[in-house]
Design a protein around this motif. Structure first.
Motif, mmCIF file in Angstrom:
data_model
loop_
_atom_site.group_PDB
_atom_site.id
_atom_site.type_symbol
_atom_site.label_atom_id
_atom_site.label_comp_id
_atom_site.label_asym_id
_atom_site.label_seq_id
_atom_site.Cartn_x
_atom_site.Cartn_y
_atom_site.Cartn_z
ATOM 1 N N MET A 37 0.878 -1.091 0.034
ATOM 2 C CA MET A 37 0.045 -0.192 0.069
ATOM 3 C C MET A 37 0.983 1.230 0.077
ATOM 4 O O MET A 37 0.695 2.123 -0.682
ATOM 5 N N SER A 38 1.866 1.009 0.736
ATOM 6 C CA SER A 38 3.033 2.385 0.767
ATOM 7 C C SER A 38 3.561 2.568 -0.697
ATOM 8 O O SER A 38 3.551 3.827 -0.864
ATOM 9 N N LEU A 77 2.797 5.882 -4.229
ATOM 10 C CA LEU A 77 3.651 6.596 -5.199
ATOM 11 C C LEU A 77 3.101 6.843 -6.675
ATOM 12 O O LEU A 77 3.506 7.760 -7.228
ATOM 13 N N GLN A 78 2.342 5.943 -7.012
ATOM 14 C CA GLN A 78 1.569 6.070 -8.489
ATOM 15 C C GLN A 78 2.720 6.217 -9.403
ATOM 16 O O GLN A 78 2.602 6.921 -10.523
ATOM 17 N N ALA A 79 3.650 5.146 -9.103
ATOM 18 C CA ALA A 79 4.772 5.218 -10.205
ATOM 19 C C ALA A 79 4.761 4.159 -11.107
ATOM 20 O O ALA A 79 4.023 3.045 -10.942
ATOM 21 N N GLN A 105 12.864 12.049 0.956
ATOM 22 C CA GLN A 105 12.114 12.260 2.027
ATOM 23 C C GLN A 105 11.134 11.313 2.404
ATOM 24 O O GLN A 105 10.844 10.607 3.379
ATOM 25 N N TRP A 106 10.756 10.649 1.172
ATOM 26 C CA TRP A 106 9.618 9.662 1.318
ATOM 27 C C TRP A 106 10.531 8.317 1.852
ATOM 28 O O TRP A 106 9.748 7.372 2.775
ATOM 29 N N ARG A 151 12.017 4.293 6.107
ATOM 30 C CA ARG A 151 12.967 3.357 5.932
ATOM 31 C C ARG A 151 13.056 2.271 6.971
ATOM 32 O O ARG A 151 13.345 1.252 6.700
ATOM 33 N N GLN A 152 12.585 2.615 8.270
ATOM 34 C CA GLN A 152 12.484 1.613 9.324
ATOM 35 C C GLN A 152 11.652 0.512 9.201
ATOM 36 O O GLN A 152 11.835 -0.601 9.394
ATOM 37 N N GLN A 153 10.426 1.058 8.391
ATOM 38 C CA GLN A 153 9.373 0.064 8.429
ATOM 39 C C GLN A 153 9.974 -1.116 7.162
ATOM 40 O O GLN A 153 9.648 -2.296 7.244
ATOM 41 N N PHE A 154 10.710 -0.727 6.070
ATOM 42 C CA PHE A 154 11.068 -1.372 5.123
ATOM 43 C C PHE A 154 12.276 -2.249 5.812
ATOM 44 O O PHE A 154 12.453 -3.284 5.308
#
Length: 838
Positions: free
Chosen positions: A75-76, A80-82, A220-221, A226-229
């Motif tokens: 979901m995260s 980004l809609q990338a 920034q994203w 970063r910690q979650q990943f």
């Protein structure tokens, strides 16, 4: 001041003396040239890293790990809609039906439009976009050339046979040199599952590539998430990370080149100081005459300062020009080390820095000896003065500026105030040690003069403390020059020595992994049938760390005060069990218990870096999850692993009697005598055990040897530059030193000394100076190299003393020969003729 008089006097006075300063000029030219060339190359390297990072990464951001991205992070990433692509990478055996050969390859399964920046180069060009439409493969061009294959032939990966759709001209998206050790094969990501290569225990890497809108701040994203990943063992890489990775990859190269630049500049400065000091001493009579004619001390100083400054300015300009030309050559020499072509543009900033540092260092180092001109009196036309130098506040200001300029130069290279101060302090300590040695020598010879020695020995030794002695000048200049050159030589030897053991002739060249436990006897039999040694045949068990020191892994990860590395905590452990340690490993602490006696405590051995990363020590408990079964162990010993040997090494080592029943596979390491045996052995193993993969390290070692050879070439090329400058500095100091002792030698001729005696007297003096300078310089170099190797480069300090003995003898012989050469003017001409020429 009467500037017109000063300029005219400087020009007229320099006409006869310019040849004395040619060596002075050459040391500046080469020093500045090296500085400009190296800084220009580094500037271009950093600029190209900045501009090419996006095309090297191929996307705006990547997410990679040993497992697919979990749903909790999807979901995260979707926010980004990338535009995105996926990649599955693994290493496996391939089969080439056309020639009945097998080859270990890097298999890459791509899905999507990657790369978004840059281009996947293939032949034909259209194959880069059409290979994903079916069972097609893009195969490394070098591999096709090696086996004589062409587009249209086939390659089998696992259970699927792919048609070779095109030649792959570049392996995209990686700066790791290790990817070149196994040829790359690209297939459609949708076909990867069909190959049946994705098995439990397979070394697989999953990567997602993302192309985002320009207004999204990915750094920034990443910072927010970063910690979650990390908790999910996923690694995020952005363009900025790619730049930093590239800069880190070339940090050692930059550090070495910066050291060469520093050494080159220091040697040039030593040449300036020693040459000007001796030059000024030869001009004392001329200065005294100018003072008798009414010239003020400041004006006399200005005359000779103008001479030196103009010559220095010309030398710096020539050095900048030569350095700019050399910079165009460096990218060609270093081409094989770089993942892209570095531009050969002239760097204006490097030229400016070289010019400013050249002028500043030349002026300051020349200014210190030039200040003594102000103390020359008209009376010195009648006598030789050896009065002690009076305290001069201006001189101390100049010394302070010299230290500040060296520190500032070091800071411009390293970007670290601490390192700059430490290096400057080290150079200052070396100078003070040499100065103290020179003072000690003159005092000792005067105090303990050998009165019963022969006339030649007494006369030669007395020259070490008599008025106009050159002991201090030559010991400091030759000793510091010898020390710096020896330091560079030792560091070069340490760097090359730490990799020379990786040569193809010293290493195993075949590894077989993925062997089932019940296939051990079979693989041993196949290996022995080819008369190849079984260097290793060890088990591998995969497990995860569940907790340590009485707390679970989750509890430790939630603890913000912990000192353990998250990377160490989360890494999948591949451990082995052995009754004995490898002889290549060093036991640092504790006792290795290779056999489990059935008691309550299972004592394991950890690698030093793994123990440091987990912050555990002897006696600490660690709990492991072995395929769902928890096992509690205790740290019984800590080892240091030697990774320079191409054998299997394990951070965690269990004793025998614990893991034998756990799911596992085996690794066999052997050595093949030639390519034909390698090919036959590989085919036999693949036919008998399709589950096993055979890695032919022969190509890896050939590549490695090639890299080592090129590294040696580059190191010797750059070190040779500094050695050339150093030799010029030494020769300059020695040649110019003859003007200090020429009057004493002429006096001996006048008193009836024959040619042979003058040669012997000078030989004694220069022999003593050479021995003292060489010994002191080499000892300083050994001490400095030990500190650098231990604290900066983290290298094993194992030096060869025989080359140092060669340097010692070379410096002595060079000093002695040039000293005797300097005596030719005295012995070949009449005393009056010599005095008129002085």
């Amino acid at each position: 001041m009467k500037w017109s008089l000063i300029v005219n006097t400087a020009i007229r006075d320099s006409r006869k003396e310019r040849s004395k300063l040619i060596l002075f000029m050459s040391s500046i030219i080469l020093g500045v040239a090296a500085l400009v060339a190296i800084n220009s190359f580094n500037d271009n390297l950093l600029r190209d890293i900045e501009t090419q990072s996006k095309s090297l990464l191929g996307a705006d951001m990547t997410v990679s790990g040993n497992t697919p991205i979990p749903e909790s992070l999807a979901m995260s990433l979707d926010s980004l809609q990338a535009e995105q692509s996926s990649e599955i990478e693994l290493f496996s055996m391939s089969y080439l039906p056309a020639i009945d050969e097998s080859q270990f390859v890097r298999v890459v399964g791509l899905t999507g439009g990657f790369p978004y920046y840059g281009e996947l180069l293939t032949e034909p060009a259209a194959a880069s976009t059409t290979y994903q439409s079916g069972s097609y493969a893009l195969v490394d061009d070098g591999m096709l050339l090696q086996y004589g294959l062409s587009v249209g032939d086939s390659i089998k990966l696992g259970k699927v046979t792919f048609a070779i759709h095109g030649r792959l001209l570049n392996a995209f998206g990686s700066i790791d040199a290790g990817t070149s050790f196994a040829p790359s094969v690209y297939i459609a990501g949708t076909k990867m599952r069909d190959t049946d290569l994705l098995q439990p225990g397979s070394l697989v890497n999953y990567t997602q590539y993302y192309k985002t809108a320009p207004d999204i701040d990915l750094d920034q994203w990443k910072k927010v998430r970063r910690q979650q990943f990390r908790n999910a063992s996923q690694r995020i890489t952005t363009i900025q990370d790619q730049r930093e990775n590239l800069q880190e990859a070339f940090a050692n190269l930059n550090s070495f080149l910066n050291i060469v630049a520093l050494i080159s500049l220091l040697l040039a400065c030593i040449g300036v100081a020693s040459s000007v000091l001796i030059y000024v001493k030869t001009k004392v009579q001329s200065i005294a005459i100018l003072r008798c004619l009414g010239m003020k001390s400041q004006e006399a100083f200005a005359v000779y300062f103008l001479q030196i400054f103009v010559l220095g300015l010309i030398s710096v300009i020539l050095g900048v020009a030569i350095g700019s030309i050399i910079q165009l050559i460096l990218p060609i020499i270093l081409k094989s080390f770089l993942p892209y072509e570095v531009s050969m543009r002239i760097s204006l900033s490097a030229m400016t820095k070289g010019f400013v540092m050249g002028i500043l260092s030349t002026t300051l180092f020349a200014l210190a000896p030039l200040l003594s001109i102000r103390s020359v009196t008209p009376l010195q036309t009648l006598r030789v003065s050896d009065d002690p130098i009076k305290p001069d506040p201006v001189r101390w200001i100049v010394y302070g500026l010299i230290v500040l300029s060296i520190t500032g130069f070091l800071y411009s290279l390293t970007g670290s105030i601490r390192d700059s101060v430490l290096f400057s302090g080290g150079i200052l300590v070396a100078f003070l040690v040499l100065f103290a040695v020179a003072k000690l020598v003159t005092w000792s010879v005067r105090k303990y003069f050998p009165k019963r020695a022969s006339f030649v020995v007494r006369q030669g030794l007395s020259n070490l403390y008599r008025p106009n002695n050159q002991t201090q000048t030559l010991i400091v200049s030759i000793g510091l020059g010898t020390g710096i050159l020896t330091l560079l030589f030792i560091l070069q030897g340490l760097i090359l020595g730490n990799v020379e053991g990786m040569g193809a002739g010293n290493q195993p060249n075949m590894i077989v992994f993925g062997i089932e436990s019940d296939q051990r006897a079979e693989i041993d039999s196949i290996t022995q049938s080819y008369e190849m040694p079984i260097i290793q045949n060890v088990p591998v068990v995969t497990m995860e760390l569940a907790g340590w020191q009485g707390r679970s892994k989750k509890e430790w990860l939630r603890d913000t005060t912990r000192t353990a590395s998250r990377r160490t905590i989360n890494r999948e452990a591949r451990v082995s069990y052995q009754a004995e340690m490898s002889p290549e490993e060093e036991l640092i602490e504790g006792t290795y218990t290779g056999v489990y006696d059935g008691g309550d405590s299972i004592m394991i051995s950890l690698d030093q870096r793994y123990a440091d990363g987990l912050d555990v020590g002897i006696g600490d408990d660690l709990t492991w999850n072995v395929q769902g079964t928890l096992i509690t162990t205790y740290v019984g010993s800590i080892r240091k692993i030697n990774f320079r040997k191409m054998e299997s090494r394990f951070f965690i080592l269990f004793p025998t009697g614990v893991l034998e029943a756990a799911p596992q596979f085996r690794i066999l390491v052997t050595k093949s005598p030639d390519k034909q045996v390698t090919a036959d052995y590989r085919n036999s193993v693949v036919r008998s055990m399709p589950n096993a993969s055979v890695i032919d390290l022969g190509n890896i070692l050939v590549t490695l040897n090639s890299i080592i050879t090129k590294v040696s070439y580059v190191i010797k090329f750059m070190a040779g530059f500094s050695i050339l400058i150093g030799l010029i500095v030494l020769i300059s100091s020695l040649f110019l030193s003859k003007y200090q002792r020429i009057r004493e030698s002429v006096l001996l001729r006048t008193l009836g000394a024959v040619e042979n005696k003058i040669y012997k007297i000078n030989a004694v003096e220069y022999l003593a100076l050479g021995i003292l300078s060489a010994v002191t310089g080499i000892l300083l170099a050994v001490s400095g190299s030990y500190l650098l190797a231990t604290w900066v480069f983290e290298l094993d300090f194992n030096i060869s003393w025989i080359p140092l003995l060669g340097i010692f003898l070379f410096i002595i012989v060079l000093t002695l020969l040039i000293g005797l050469w300097n005596s030719r003017d005295v012995v070949s001409r009449s005393p009056l003729e010599v005095l008129r020429g002085v």
